[in-house]
Design a protein around this motif. Structure first.
Motif, PDB file in Angstrom:
ATOM      1  N   GLU A  41      -2.297   9.858  -0.217  1.00  0.00           N
ATOM      2  CA  GLU A  41      -2.710   8.724  -1.045  1.00  0.00           C
ATOM      3  C   GLU A  41      -2.951   7.479  -0.190  1.00  0.00           C
ATOM      4  OE1 GLU A  41      -3.494   8.363  -4.082  1.00  0.00           O
ATOM      5  OE2 GLU A  41      -2.811  10.184  -5.104  1.00  0.00           O
ATOM      6  N   LEU A  42      -2.089   7.260   0.807  1.00  0.00           N
ATOM      7  CA  LEU A  42      -2.216   6.069   1.633  1.00  0.00           C
ATOM      8  C   LEU A  42      -3.489   6.108   2.469  1.00  0.00           C
ATOM      9  CD1 LEU A  42      -1.029   3.428   2.785  1.00  0.00           C
ATOM     10  CD2 LEU A  42       0.164   4.832   4.489  1.00  0.00           C
ATOM     11  N   SER A  92      -6.838   5.614   0.667  1.00  0.00           N
ATOM     12  CA  SER A  92      -7.054   4.410  -0.140  1.00  0.00           C
ATOM     13  C   SER A  92      -7.831   3.363   0.642  1.00  0.00           C
ATOM     14  CB  SER A  92      -5.701   3.827  -0.565  1.00  0.00           C
ATOM     15  OG  SER A  92      -5.033   3.263   0.556  1.00  0.00           O
ATOM     16  N   PRO A  93      -8.541   2.445  -0.055  1.00  0.00           N
ATOM     17  CA  PRO A  93      -9.230   1.339   0.642  1.00  0.00           C
ATOM     18  C   PRO A  93      -8.273   0.442   1.406  1.00  0.00           C
ATOM     19  CG  PRO A  93      -9.986   1.541  -1.642  1.00  0.00           C
ATOM     20  CD  PRO A  93      -8.790   2.430  -1.506  1.00  0.00           C
ATOM     21  N   ALA A  94      -6.991   0.450   1.038  1.00  0.00           N
ATOM     22  CA  ALA A  94      -6.016  -0.411   1.713  1.00  0.00           C
ATOM     23  C   ALA A  94      -5.762   0.046   3.146  1.00  0.00           C
ATOM     24  CB  ALA A  94      -4.703  -0.412   0.935  1.00  0.00           C
ATOM     25  N   TRP A  95      -5.983   1.331   3.455  1.00  0.00           N
ATOM     26  CA  TRP A  95      -5.656   1.848   4.784  1.00  0.00           C
ATOM     27  C   TRP A  95      -6.545   1.227   5.871  1.00  0.00           C
ATOM     28  CZ3 TRP A  95      -1.982   3.519   7.570  1.00  0.00           C
ATOM     29  CH2 TRP A  95      -2.202   4.289   8.726  1.00  0.00           C
ATOM     30  N   ALA A 149       0.830  -1.204   0.000  1.00  0.00           N
ATOM     31  CA  ALA A 149       0.000   0.000   0.000  1.00  0.00           C
ATOM     32  C   ALA A 149       0.867   1.257   0.000  1.00  0.00           C
ATOM     33  CB  ALA A 149      -0.930  -0.003   1.213  1.00  0.00           C
ATOM     34  N   ARG A 155       1.580   6.625  -6.860  1.00  0.00           N
ATOM     35  CA  ARG A 155       0.511   7.567  -7.233  1.00  0.00           C
ATOM     36  C   ARG A 155       0.906   9.001  -6.896  1.00  0.00           C
ATOM     37  NH1 ARG A 155      -2.601   3.498  -4.762  1.00  0.00           N
ATOM     38  NH2 ARG A 155      -2.953   4.808  -2.916  1.00  0.00           N
ATOM     39  N   ALA A 177       1.062   3.994  -2.906  1.00  0.00           N
ATOM     40  CA  ALA A 177       0.812   5.395  -2.569  1.00  0.00           C
ATOM     41  C   ALA A 177       1.946   6.284  -3.064  1.00  0.00           C
ATOM     42  CB  ALA A 177       0.628   5.544  -1.061  1.00  0.00           C
TER      43      ALA A 177
END
Length: 481
Positions: free
Chosen positions: A364-365, A368-371, A136, A143, A140
């Motif tokens: 970005e991190l 994101s859905p990953a966070w 992730a 991006r 990030a």
């Protein structure tokens, strides 16, 4: 084999073979080294980079690595001078200092230093690589690198969107205008203590507390005054007495999952702490360092002290580092009132600003859905590691007292049997192959007993915890008899 040890081993083998090559001669290609030593291309690249940093080889993109011209013995000898004059120079002003600024960084280095290969890391202060959101963070960063203006100079206070994100996390009346972006919590605390207390002034700290905070205070020439904590956080009666006795204008605390005890400031004590500080005309510096390392079974968390502060008593520090990587040094410093301008001025003078690409990557991190997925995963993993370590300690080391099992953070705080030499125990543990943090550096004054801080976040999993406790058992048998 661990990547770090593989790099070191390969670098040593290449170093020992350099005499086979004439100055300027090309070393074997990276592909040839991969095949010969059966390591990854990344390991080869890092080993060559290590030799380049030592001045032994030079790497040329597209051409390879070449041996450099060796330095003569005379040149090496000429480079070494006499630095003994520095001892006089550094000590000359000590007599005029109210509080000497010499700093013992031992406690900080214990959590930063990587142990030798094969040593179980019970001393670590960061997430194990398997728990870090590496993919992730990499995505990030990629991006962020494509964002327009990513290499432009950012506002000195930080990107407005990132400041707004931190302000929402604090809650209460805080807005983006009250937040400064800083390069990690340690940097934010350094800025804050410099802003709030002149050299020689007392500063109230929890006892025990994070050794890095004690180092910051002493480096600034401040006089740390300990205020004891129990399982419900700092004791308000002793806090009020310390303010009266010292005239201090600053109290630094960790109300949530305190380091090292893991205590959470109770609901009854929270308003008491704010009231006592307000009546003393003092600031409360809230180090909210592990809110994002809550365990899966914790339940609802109390909101930051700053969210309940209407009068600008609290200066709030929070960070993304503990929940991501020691390299992801993005944090926030939040305050309201005239003190914010002083904090901003010192932050700018000392650091200018946090690099914009890192701020963009943080945005970005966390967007994101990953966070949220990462935080949920860490919450479960830390709970499991905590339970595994607590169970292993109770079974294998019952003489070490575990007074409190926290539901957040990354460590346990153990009290040693009366009369135990904790330095001797830490040394014996090191010989047994497990690194632990002795308790003495966590106290500003004489400690009431010997302690160890044992981390469970820097480990690969339950098997390593079991092995580490077994090794610690051997060390205790050696020292305790």
């Amino acid at each position: 084999m661990h990547e770090r040890s593989s790099v070191g081993d390969l670098a040593q083998r290449l170093r020992s073979e350099l005499d086979r090559y004439s100055p300027g001669e090309k070393l074997p290609s990276s592909r040839a080294l991969v095949e010969r030593f059966r390591v990854s291309p990344v390991t080869v690249s890092r080993a060559l980079a290590q030799l380049a940093a030592e001045g032994l080889v030079v790497t040329r993109p597209g051409a390879g690595a070449f041996r450099t011209q060796p330095q003569g013995a005379g040149a090496a000898a000429a480079a070494v001078g006499d630095t003994s004059w520095q001892e006089v120079s550094l000590s000359a002003d000590a007599a005029t200092e109210v509080v000497p600024r010499s700093v013992d960084a031992t406690g900080v280095l214990a959590t930063l230093a990587a142990p030798p290969p094969g040593v179980v890391e019970f001393s670590g202060g960061y997430l194990h690589a398997s728990l870090q959101p590496e993919r992730a963070m990499a995505a990030a960063l990629a991006r962020a690198g494509r964002r327009p203006g990513v290499w432009d100079r950012p506002p000195a206070e930080g990107l407005p969107e990132l400041r707004e994100w931190f302000a929402r996390g604090i809650g209460g009346a805080f807005t983006a205008a009250d937040v400064l972006i800083t390069a990690g919590g340690q940097s934010a605390l350094t800025t804050t203590l410099r802003a709030l207390a002149p050299p020689g002034a007392p500063v109230l700290l929890e006892s025990p507390t994070y050794p890095g905070l004690l180092a910051i205070a002493r480096a600034a020439g401040l006089r740390p005054v300990p205020v004891p904590v129990d399982t419900e956080g700092v004791r308000p009666d002793l806090l009020a007495a310390a303010f009266r006795a010292t005239g201090a204008r600053v109290f630094v605390c960790q109300p949530l999952f305190q380091n090292p005890t893991g205590a959470v400031l109770s609901a009854e004590r929270r308003p008491e702490v704010l009231r006592i500080a307000d009546e003393a005309g003092a600031f409360v510096v809230e180090d909210d360092f592990v809110r994002r390392l809550v365990h899966e079974d914790a339940g609802p968390l109390p909101r930051p002290l700053a969210a309940d502060d209407r009068d600008g008593v609290v200066v709030h520090v929070c960070s993304l580092t503990k929940a991501t990587s020691p390299n992801f040094r993005v944090s926030a410093l939040a305050a309201r009132g005239p003190v914010l301008e002083r904090l901003r001025a010192i932050q700018v003078v000392d650091h200018f600003f946090v690099p914009r690409p890192l701020q963009e990557a943080a945005l970005e991190l966390v967007g994101s859905p990953a966070w949220p997925r990462h935080l949920r995963t860490v919450a479960v993993e830390l709970r499991d590691r905590r339970d595994a370590m607590a169970a292993a300690l109770r079974l294998g080391l019952p003489e070490l007292v575990l007074p409190h099992v926290p539901v957040g953070g990354y460590h346990l705080w153990l009290r040693l049997p009366d009369g135990t030499d904790e330095s001797a125990l830490a040394a014996a543990a090191s010989r047994a192959g497990v690194a632990v943090a002795p308790g003495r550096p966590y106290f500003a004054a004489e400690p009431p007993a010997g302690h160890l801080r044992i981390s469970f976040a820097a480990l690969a999993g339950p098997a390593e915890i079991t092995e580490g406790v077994r090794r610690l058992r051997a060390a205790c048998d050696e020292v305790l008899g």
